[in-house]
Structures are given as structure tokens and as C-alpha cells.
Design an enzyme around this catalytic site. Structure first.
Site, mmCIF file in Angstrom:
data_model
loop_
_atom_site.group_PDB
_atom_site.id
_atom_site.type_symbol
_atom_site.label_atom_id
_atom_site.label_comp_id
_atom_site.label_asym_id
_atom_site.label_seq_id
_atom_site.Cartn_x
_atom_site.Cartn_y
_atom_site.Cartn_z
ATOM 1 N N ASP A 254 0.820 -1.214 0.000
ATOM 2 C CA ASP A 254 0.000 0.000 0.000
ATOM 3 C C ASP A 254 0.852 1.261 0.000
ATOM 4 O O ASP A 254 0.537 2.237 -0.697
ATOM 5 C CB ASP A 254 -0.941 -0.003 1.215
ATOM 6 C CG ASP A 254 -2.200 -0.817 0.953
ATOM 7 O OD1 ASP A 254 -2.163 -1.688 0.060
ATOM 8 O OD2 ASP A 254 -3.215 -0.590 1.636
ATOM 9 N N GLU B 129 -11.085 -5.127 1.495
ATOM 10 C CA GLU B 129 -10.336 -5.827 0.451
ATOM 11 C C GLU B 129 -11.131 -6.975 -0.150
ATOM 12 O O GLU B 129 -10.934 -7.358 -1.297
ATOM 13 C CB GLU B 129 -9.016 -6.336 1.020
ATOM 14 C CG GLU B 129 -7.939 -5.277 1.177
ATOM 15 C CD GLU B 129 -8.097 -4.425 2.428
ATOM 16 O OE1 GLU B 129 -7.149 -3.712 2.772
ATOM 17 O OE2 GLU B 129 -9.171 -4.444 3.071
ATOM 18 N N LYS C 1 0.621 -6.388 1.953
ATOM 19 C CA LYS C 1 -0.148 -5.146 1.945
ATOM 20 C C LYS C 1 0.163 -4.293 3.164
ATOM 21 O O LYS C 1 0.219 -3.059 3.075
ATOM 22 C CB LYS C 1 -1.644 -5.471 1.885
ATOM 23 C CG LYS C 1 -2.557 -4.256 1.779
ATOM 24 C CD LYS C 1 -4.001 -4.691 1.615
ATOM 25 C CE LYS C 1 -4.941 -3.502 1.550
ATOM 26 N NZ LYS C 1 -4.730 -2.689 0.348
ATOM 27 N N ASP D 190 -11.044 -3.163 11.767
ATOM 28 C CA ASP D 190 -10.033 -4.070 11.214
ATOM 29 C C ASP D 190 -9.593 -5.109 12.238
ATOM 30 O O ASP D 190 -9.523 -6.304 11.956
ATOM 31 C CB ASP D 190 -8.819 -3.278 10.724
ATOM 32 C CG ASP D 190 -9.101 -2.544 9.421
ATOM 33 O OD1 ASP D 190 -10.077 -2.898 8.744
ATOM 34 O OD2 ASP D 190 -8.344 -1.618 9.088
ATOM 35 N N ASN E 269 -4.706 -2.239 -4.660
ATOM 36 C CA ASN E 269 -5.930 -2.434 -3.869
ATOM 37 C C ASN E 269 -5.855 -1.601 -2.595
ATOM 38 O O ASN E 269 -6.386 -1.986 -1.555
ATOM 39 C CB ASN E 269 -6.102 -3.920 -3.524
ATOM 40 C CG ASN E 269 -7.516 -4.245 -3.062
ATOM 41 O OD1 ASN E 269 -8.454 -3.471 -3.275
ATOM 42 N ND2 ASN E 269 -7.691 -5.391 -2.424
ATOM 43 N N HIS F 256 -4.947 -9.438 3.329
ATOM 44 C CA HIS F 256 -3.878 -9.624 4.312
ATOM 45 C C HIS F 256 -4.404 -9.982 5.692
ATOM 46 O O HIS F 256 -3.822 -10.815 6.391
ATOM 47 C CB HIS F 256 -3.043 -8.343 4.392
ATOM 48 C CG HIS F 256 -3.832 -7.095 4.661
ATOM 49 N ND1 HIS F 256 -3.480 -6.176 5.611
ATOM 50 C CD2 HIS F 256 -4.976 -6.608 4.103
ATOM 51 C CE1 HIS F 256 -4.342 -5.179 5.621
ATOM 52 N NE2 HIS F 256 -5.265 -5.423 4.720
ATOM 53 N N ARG F 257 -5.506 -9.391 6.107
ATOM 54 C CA ARG F 257 -5.997 -9.630 7.467
ATOM 55 C C ARG F 257 -6.605 -11.031 7.608
ATOM 56 O O ARG F 257 -6.533 -11.632 8.679
ATOM 57 C CB ARG F 257 -6.979 -8.543 7.880
ATOM 58 C CG ARG F 257 -6.350 -7.161 7.821
ATOM 59 C CD ARG F 257 -6.919 -6.192 8.810
ATOM 60 N NE ARG F 257 -6.287 -4.887 8.654
ATOM 61 C CZ ARG F 257 -5.097 -4.561 9.146
ATOM 62 N NH1 ARG F 257 -4.408 -5.448 9.830
ATOM 63 N NH2 ARG F 257 -4.595 -3.353 8.952
#
Length: 660
Positions: A52, A348, A423, A320, A94, A395-396
Site C-alpha cells: 500500500d 479488500e 499489503k 479491522d 488495492n 492480508h488480514r
């Protein structure tokens, strides 16, 4: 960072140790844009290095921003609101934290540009921000589906006298984008009114605090009206330090809460003084039973209640980090309900749907709604399932599901596309493995005679699986080389001296390069003489004992591929997969002949064959650990196989032993 198709995490018993977190993504990209839009030079320290931030930096470079790195420090020369006159085509991957703010800033400044991203970015809504910008007189158009990127931006006819209305119930990034862009044109006072409930308020708080650092103090009236004073100007604060990422801290807070090791996890880089809303994840973790000691810039987390306690929580303030709670719920008693998470749908991926799907794979009962998720864990260990976690390029998802490897059923977890963590946290898995304590490290042994291709096969297998690689033959070659350099004859009478020399060796492997005591010895240990000397020292019992501990030290998470002559019989007898290569001496001699010819080295095939036969006899007849296949080894005649065919064969054998 792991770039493999998947990453298998073996069952983890616990974890303990210290973790230093990377910089915050939310803060990093906000700071980058503010630095770029103000006058003068700003020094940025501890900037996150991730996908990012890279796309944001690429965009700023295209806009003419001066960027200069000095070690880990970035110096940014701002544009002062000036933009290029030529047309620009900016690719933003993204990264919502790049797409939304850049759209607003470039629209109010009147850049001639297009903004685009990966296909998923073109599915993430931006219509509410575009509507607000059009209220101002900005020229923003869609190049694809209405309400979504890619976008075209042209010259505006700004009208700033009336309040600007922006929806607050879809994404807080829309309001953040306006707040950071409008000081660029704040000759009059500018008012922003939020329509509906503002979600993710802590992220807006980050924006307001960063704007204040850059000289713009925005009035906040109950999170419904924001006023940018007339004459506001972005001014460089000189130096900005990026906090560590509080969202990333959530995985290690959870790890500490799940680990039975009383030492716990110490997290460095973020703590009680954080400006990030996700630091309030600590409150949720404590509610579930974690013991958390918070200092200004660090956390110490240990298991408290066990099993964890189920919670019913409004997660609007930690959108998040709340994903980590969903995985912690697998270890809780009762049903955990996470509410007010509608924003998950437009991240995402559709995170509510994704989390529900992957949690069910592990054996959980899950109910999902428009803005909530309910998770009931498997009733007992036997109800857990080994799962391949699809990560949706998110990613999470990858990071939080890695915690499922601590399950009570002793099952591994497969994380697909592990490199998606780039990311925000490229080294996440390395950080996890540095503190995790596995039940056992998976080991694949590749044994065989000289010139059987075991090193090539083992190295390629390790690369495909993301495992560590042990070239045990190189260790023997290094030992022999070091002894010869010191004038020690490779004889039985000198084995104590050679073993003592080994104890002081500093050995490092990096790709095809081998470092000994800081010197590159890659070529020196790969000669025919070095190979013959390796066979001599391998026959010395005290030398083999000295190397045993060194070889065991290579067995580290996530796994090891070890090649040699006794990996499966002596060094790693409990390895779940042992392979013994059986290509005959004639085939190996011919292969070696062609290899030498390819390097321009003259050789006689008959001599090579005789040498290999002599080595085979010496290795198979030595009294200590003679060359032979382990009783449970898979025999692989690779004499007529390509390297790829051999790899595929072994991978098939390995996969047959996995529970996925």
C-alpha cells in the site's frame, strides 16, 4: 516474505518472546499524502514498507514529489499544492488508503489524470466520495461501472460556500479524503456535514490528529459536522514518526492470550499512547480473558481466563482488528457476537462472508448478517477440522487465521497465498515463527549417494514449500575446508582438533552463496577435491557429533528440507517423509560429465564413474552412519527424471501425508 502458493503452519503449542511491529498503514499513507501536499521538506521515520505504501509513493513520484531515502528515513519534498499539467495514469493496486484520499486531493486541485487499481479495487465503492466532490464543482467521472473506480479527473469549478454533505455509514475513508484534501483550497471556511451515522470514528480521529501536526486544526462538532477554518494551510512539521500498526498488534495480543507459556508476548512499537483506534482491541482482548500490561510504547500479553470468554461487542471502533476476535472466538466458551461491522463488506474482500466461510471450514458454527457475525467454536477437539484457508487476497484474513494453528486438536493450518500480507506486514509470518513454539517442525529428508541430485531437488522443494534448506554436504565440505585451511590433516588422529574448529565456525547460507566466517566460500567448497575431503571428515565420529547440533538447529518453522547421506537414518529419524535417491553410478557419472562440460571443465567419463563407485563403496561401508536408505524411506530412481518431475513426485508424497 513467503511467496509460495501456500504456507503450511504446523500445530503450535504456545508462543513467547518479543515482537517489533511495522509502521501503521493508516498513518503511513495519510502522512505521505500530507507531506506531498505541503510546502517544504519533511523527514519521515519508521514508515511502513508494504504494497500500500509503495503504490502511494509511486503515485507521489509521478506527481513530481521529491523522494529521497537515507537508510530507513524518507525525505519528502512537498508539492505545495502544485501539480503536473500533463495527463497522468496512476495505478493504486488495492490500496483504499491511497485511492480515496488521492481522488479527493487531485480532484480539488484539478489534475488531469486517471486513477485505477486491481480488479477488486474496481469493486470497492467510491460513489459517495465522488458525489461529495461533484457538490464542490469537481470534475470526476467513471471509466467503468457507475460508483466504482477507475476514475477520470479533470479541472474543477469550485463552489465552497455551502456545506458539503458526505455519507458516513459506508466508509470513514470518504470523510478522511475530504478532510485531507480541502485544506488545499480553504481560502474560505469549509464545512463538511456527515449524513447518517459515522462509522469507524477512531480512523477519523487519526486524520484530525495528523492534520493538526501539519498545522490544520479542524473543528469537530459531535462527529456530524467538521469545520476547516478559512486560510488553513498544510505546513510541514519537519519530522514525523510513524507509530507501529495497532491493527497488526491484534494478532500478537491474541497470540499472547492463546499461549499457555507464562512468559507471554511482548509487543514493541505501540502502546497506551497510541493515536490509533485499534489500540482499543486491548479492551476486547481483556474482556475475553487476556492479561494485558500496557506501557506508552509497548504491550505485554499473557493468557488469563481459559478457555476464553465469549463476548457480545459493538466493533464499530475497531473494524479491522475485530477480525482477530472472530478467530479468538474459536477458543472461547459460548457464542461470540461481533456487531456493527457493515464496513467489512466493502474492504479488500467481503470480510463478513469470507470470515464466515473460513471459520466453518475449521469446524465452527457461524451465523452472518448484514452487519454482524456470530461464532460458536467446535464443541470439543475432535470437532476441529484441518483447513485450507482461502485468503481472498486479503492480508488480514491470512494473518488472523494463522492463529488457528494453536487449536486443541493438534492440526496444522494451510494459508493460501501467504504473500498477500505484503499489503501491511510483509514479515508477519517470520515474526510469528520467531516466537511460536511448535509441537514438531516438519522435516523432509532427501538422502542419496554422491551426484544423485539430492541438493538440487532439496533446494527446489524448500523453495516451493517456503521451508528452510539444509545442505548437510556443504557443512561437511565447510568443515573439511576450514580444517585444511588451518593445516589440519583429515585423519582420525586429528578428529578432536577438527571438531573443535567446527565449534567456532560461523556459517550462513543465502541462496546459492555460502559464507564461512564472513567470506564467500561457495566455489571453494564445490570442487571435486572438496567433495572428496567431505567424505573423509564424514567418517570421523567426533566430527559427526560436532555437526549434529548444528544440523538440528536448521529445523525451524515453518519446516525444513534436509539433504545428505544420513538425514533420514541418523539426523532426523522421526521425519515424516524420507526420500532416498537410487540413480545408479553410471547415470550419475554421465550427468556429472554433462554438468562439467557445461561449465567448460574437461573430464573423462570413465574416471568420473570410477570415482563415484569408489565414493559409494566408502560411504556405504563406513562404520559410522553408513550410506543406506531409512527403513521407511520412499525410494526414488531419478536417473531418467527431470528435476521438475522429481519435485512433483516428492510433493505428491508429501501432500498424501497432510490432512487437508
Amino acid at each position: 516474505m513467503f511467496r509460495t502458493a501456500f504456507l503450511d503452519i504446523p500445530h503450535l503449542l504456545s508462543a513467547a518472546g518479543d515482537v517489533t511491529l511495522p509502521g501503521s498503514k493508516s498513518i503511513s499513507n495519510r502522512v505521505l499524502l500530507l507531506c506531498a501536499m505541503c510546502e517544504g521538506e519533511t523527514t519521515v521515520r519508521d514508515l511502513l514498507d508494504s504494497d500500500d505504501t509503495r503504490v502511494m509513493l509511486d503515485a507521489l513520484r509521478s506527481l513530481g514529489c521529491g523522494l529521497r531515502r537515507a537508510d530507513t528515513v524518507l525525505h519528502i519534498t512537498g508539492l505545495g499544492g502544485r501539480i503536473p499539467q500533463e495527463h497522468l495514469d496512476l495505478f493504486l493496486g488495492n490500496a483504499g488508503t491511497a485511492m480515496r484520499p488521492l481522488t479527493a486531493a487531485l480532484a480539488v486541485l484539478g489534475a488531469d489524470c486517471t486513477l485505477r487499481g486491481v480488479p477488486r479495487m474496481h469493486e470497492r465503492p467510491i460513489g459517495d466520495l465522488v458525489d461529495a466532490l461533484r457538490q464542490l464543482g469537481c470534475d470526476v467521472g467513471y471509466l467503468g461501472t457507475e460508483g466504482f473506480p477507475p476514475l477520470r479527473i479533470g479541472s474543477p469549478k469550485l463552489q465552497l460556500d455551502a456545506p458539503i454533505q458526505i455519507r458516513g455509514d459506508v466508509s470513514s475513508q470518504f470523510l478522511t479524503a475530504l478532510l485531507m484534501a480541502l485544506p488545499l483550497v480553504a481560502r474560505p471556511t469549509i464545512v463538511i456535514d456527515v449524513v447518517g451515522e459515522l462509522i469507524s470514528k477512531p480512523y477519523i480521529d487519526i486524520t484530525l490528529k495528523l492534520l493538526a501536526q501539519f498545522g490544520v486544526v479542524v473543528r469537530n462538532d459531535g462527529w456530524q459536522r467538521f469545520t476547516i477554518p478559512a486560510g488553513s494551510v498544510l505546513r510541514s512539521p519537519g519530522t514525523v514518526h510513524i507509530e507501529a500498526d495497532a491493527s497488526s498488534a491484534s494478532y500478537f495480543i491474541a497470540l499472547g492470550a492463546l499461549s499457555a507459556d507464562p512468559r507471554g508476548i511482548r509487543i514493541h512499537g505501540v502502546g497506551a499512547a497510541s493515536i490509533q483506534g485499534d489500540i482499543r482491541f486491548i479492551e476486547a482482548a481483556r474482556a475475553m480473558g487476556a492479561e494485558v500490561d500496557s506501557q506508552a510504547n509497548s504491550l505485554h500479553v499473557r493468557r488469563g481466563a481459559w478457555p476464553l470468554r465469549a463476548i457480545d461487542l459493538d466493533c464499530n471502533h475497531i473494524p479491522d482488528a475485530a477480525m482477530t476476535l472472530a478467530v479468538m472466538a474459536l477458543f472461547a466458551q459460548g457464542t461470540t457476537r461481533l456487531r456493527n461491522i457493515a464496513s467489512w463488506r466493502v474492504k479488500e474482500t467481503d470480510r463478513i462472508a469470507a470470515m464466515a466461510c473460513e471459520l466453518r471450514k475449521l469446524g465452527a458454527q457461524v451465523t452472518e448478517g448484514p452487519d454482524f457475525l456470530e461464532v460458536t467454536p467446535p464443541a470439543q477437539p475432535a470437532d476441529w477440522r484441518a483447513a485450507r484457508i482461502h485468503t481472498y487476497d486479503d492480508h488480514r484474513v491470512a494473518m488472523c487465521f494463522s492463529l488457528a494453528a494453536l487449536n486443541p486438536a493438534s492440526l496444522p493450518v494451510r494459508i493460501e497465498d501467504p504473500q498477500c500480507v505484503a499489503k501491511t506486514f510483509p514479515d508477519y509470518f517470520e515474526s510469528l515463527f520467531a516466537v511460536a513454539q511448535p509441537a514438531a517442525v516438519p522435516v523432509i529428508c532427501i538422502d542419496g549417494p554422491t551426484a544423485s541430485g539430492k541438493g538440487t531437488l532439496a533446494s527446489a522443494l524448500a523453495a516451493r514449500l517456503g521451508y528452510h534448506f539444509l545442505d548437510s554436504g556443504a557443512l561437511y565440505r565447510i568443515s573439511a575446508y576450514a580444517a585444511v585451511q588451518d593445516g589440519i590433516a583429515l585423519e582420525l588422529a586429528n578428529q578432536a582438533r577438527i571438531a573443535q574448529r567446527i565449534a567456532g565456525l560461523s556459517i550462513r547460507f543465502h541462496g546459492d552463496t555460502v559464507w564461512l566466517d564472513g567470506l564467500d566460500v561457495s566455489q571453494a567448497i564445490r570442487t571435486e577435491e572438496a567433495g572428496a575431503n567431505a567424505s573423509k571428515v564424514a567418517a570421523l565420529p567426533r566430527v559427526r557429533a560436532a555437526l549434529l547440533g548444528l544440523q538440528h538447529s536448521f529445523a525451524r518453522l515453518p519446516g525444513l528440507v534436509a539433504d545428505g547421506r544420513d538425514m533420514g537414518t541418523v539426523i532426523f529419524p522421526q521425519a515424516p517423509l524420507k526420500v532416498f535417491l537410487t540413480a545408479d553410478a553410471a547415470c550419475r557419472a554421465e550427468r556429472r560429465f554433462h554438468q562439467l562440460a557445461g561449465r567448460g571443465v574437461a573430464a573423462i567419463l570413465a574416471d568420473l564413474l570410477a570415482d563415484l563407485q569408489a565414493r559409494d563403496l566408502r560411504d556405504s561401508s563406513r562404520s559410522t552412519a553408513p550410506l543406506k536408505a531409512a527403513e521407511d524411506a520412499q525410494l526414488l530412481d531419478n536417473g531418467t527424471l527431470t528435476v521438475e518431475q522429481s519435485i512433483d513426485t516428492v510433493l505428491t508424497w508429501w501432500q498424501s501425508k497432510q490432512p487437508f
